[in-house]
Design a protein around this motif. Structure first.
Motif, PDB file in Angstrom:
ATOM      1  N   ARG A  15      61.059  25.632  -5.631  1.00 28.55           N
ATOM      2  CA  ARG A  15      61.045  24.672  -4.524  1.00 28.55           C
ATOM      3  C   ARG A  15      62.316  24.768  -3.694  1.00 28.55           C
ATOM      4  O   ARG A  15      62.297  24.632  -2.464  1.00 28.55           O
ATOM      5  N   ASP A  40      56.709  25.091  -2.553  1.00 25.57           N
ATOM      6  CA  ASP A  40      56.413  23.867  -3.289  1.00 25.57           C
ATOM      7  C   ASP A  40      55.045  24.000  -3.960  1.00 25.57           C
ATOM      8  O   ASP A  40      54.008  23.820  -3.323  1.00 25.57           O
ATOM      9  N   ILE A  41      55.036  24.331  -5.251  1.00 29.17           N
ATOM     10  CA  ILE A  41      53.783  24.515  -5.978  1.00 29.17           C
ATOM     11  C   ILE A  41      52.998  23.213  -6.038  1.00 29.17           C
ATOM     12  O   ILE A  41      51.760  23.209  -5.919  1.00 29.17           O
ATOM     13  N   ASP A  42      53.679  22.089  -6.177  1.00 27.34           N
ATOM     14  CA  ASP A  42      52.984  20.802  -6.241  1.00 27.34           C
ATOM     15  C   ASP A  42      52.261  20.501  -4.926  1.00 27.34           C
ATOM     16  O   ASP A  42      51.143  19.973  -4.924  1.00 27.34           O
ATOM     17  N   ASN A  91      49.078  22.414  -4.872  1.00 23.94           N
ATOM     18  CA  ASN A  91      48.052  21.778  -5.698  1.00 23.94           C
ATOM     19  C   ASN A  91      47.434  20.578  -4.990  1.00 23.94           C
ATOM     20  O   ASN A  91      46.225  20.332  -5.081  1.00 23.94           O
ATOM     21  N   ARG A  92      48.255  19.808  -4.272  1.00 20.24           N
ATOM     22  CA  ARG A  92      47.726  18.655  -3.531  1.00 20.24           C
ATOM     23  C   ARG A  92      46.791  19.115  -2.427  1.00 20.24           C
ATOM     24  O   ARG A  92      45.761  18.488  -2.164  1.00 20.24           O
TER      25      ARG A  92
END
Length: 353
Positions: A11, A16-18, A21-22
């Motif tokens: 990040r 930003d992997i999160d 996912n969102r």
């Protein structure tokens, strides 16, 4: 010993992997709505699976096409409106495989961003999904790449890949087109997704317009008109293909009439097009006026109101027109096929002066 060194993360490097996912969660339902009977499995695999079972054909062939949206993306970014640009991406590939007689099966998208905004990416994918639904194909998979340091934060690019199927005996190549055949045109929705480098030069550099400039002839803002998505032609054309009514088709994209029509014509014949036979959309009239663009250049760059061309035998012309009219599809008889090895000839007041 205790170390005070900072522990860097992905990040910190701009990925930003999160957020990714969102974005997947936000787009999941719209993607699933596109699933057809051929789709095997669910969202999230390493590869999309599609079964060809149920296609009873003599010699089935897969037809593939890939394209992007081009610099029209800059307008979407300027307007911060991202829910229609996905249709442009689908249309550019699906319309291309359609002209060879293929029924679209599935589509894959690729989105590259500077900074991943889950809502923005979901908007883009929702546009892709709606276009897939309208075209009758599944959104089988895709990739979103966050490329920090390569794109500016608000910038992104979109590309797509369509696959369709056709029985080899029904493959449309244009090889049987002959002198006397009729050329029909299906209207476009506007500029579609070609020529935007010239469009932007005319409206932003030459005329100094803003994206919010209201143009009376358009009945909307400049940005709203130019962002009108590319028309999808499968619903109009597939019923004609099922009845074997077409000898050739042309998707009018970059290169306009002069470059695209010859791609389907056999050696020794060419096309005469009468440009007075269909209504010219106000956007093309104003672009020509604002940029003082020569008419041949206009027809070499833009679709000029005709997004798809159908070539039919004289005996089938009225049948095709009636079929389209019955389904409330507008169609214009715009020209004929003639003997000759020369370039496509455009006729009309603009070319007679």
């Amino acid at each position: 010993m205790c170390s005070n060194k900072t522990s860097l993360t992905y990040r910190d490097a701009g990925v930003d992997i999160d957020a990714g996912n969102r974005a997947v969660e936000l787009m999941k339902e719209s993607v699933k709505r596109t699933y057809t009977l051929g789709v095997v499995g669910d969202l999230g695999g390493f590869g999309g699976l599609y079964s060809l079972a149920g296609h009873s054909m003599t010699d089935p062939m897969l037809v593939s096409g890939t394209d992007g949206v081009g610099t029209k993306l800059r307008l979407a970014i300027m307007m911060d409106k991202h829910d229609t640009i996905g249709q442009d991406c689908v249309a550019m590939s699906v319309n291309d495989i359609l002209v060879q007689g293929a029924t679209p099966l599935f589509f894959l998208d690729y989105i590259a961003v500077g900074k991943l905004d889950p809502v923005k990416v979901a908007d883009i994918v929702r546009g892709v999904a709606r276009a897939c639904e309208e075209s009758g194909c599944a959104l089988l998979g895709g990739e979103t790449a966050e490329m920090a340091g390569f794109y500016d934060n608000d910038d992104y690019d979109v590309a797509g890949f369509a696959v369709g199927i056709v029985d080899r005996p029904k493959l449309i190549t244009g090889e049987h087109i002959a002198e006397g055949d009729i050329i029909l045109g299906l209207p476009s929705s506007g500029v579609h997704s070609n020529g935007f480098s010239l469009v932007r030069k005319i409206v932003f550099e030459h005329k100094k317009f803003s994206i919010d400039t209201r143009i009376p002839e358009f009945g909307k803002t400049l940005g709203e008109e130019l962002l009108t998505p590319t028309r999808l032609y499968p619903k109009a054309v597939l019923p004609l293909l099922e009845k074997n009514l077409l000898k050739g088709m042309v998707h009018i994209t970059g290169g306009g009439f002069y470059e695209n029509i010859p791609r389907i014509l056999p050696k020794g014949i060419t096309a005469h097009i009468d440009v007075s036979t269909w209504p010219r959309l106000p956007v093309f009239t104003k672009l020509q006026e604002w940029g003082n663009v020569a008419w041949p250049e206009m027809y070499r760059t833009f679709n000029m109101g005709i997004g798809m061309i159908l070539v039919v035998s004289p005996e089938q012309a009225d049948v095709v027109k009636a079929d389209l009219a019955k389904r409330n599809e507008a169609v214009y008889e715009i020209g004929r096929v003639v003997n000759g090895d020369g370039p496509v000839v455009l006729k009309g007041a603009e070319f007679d002066a």
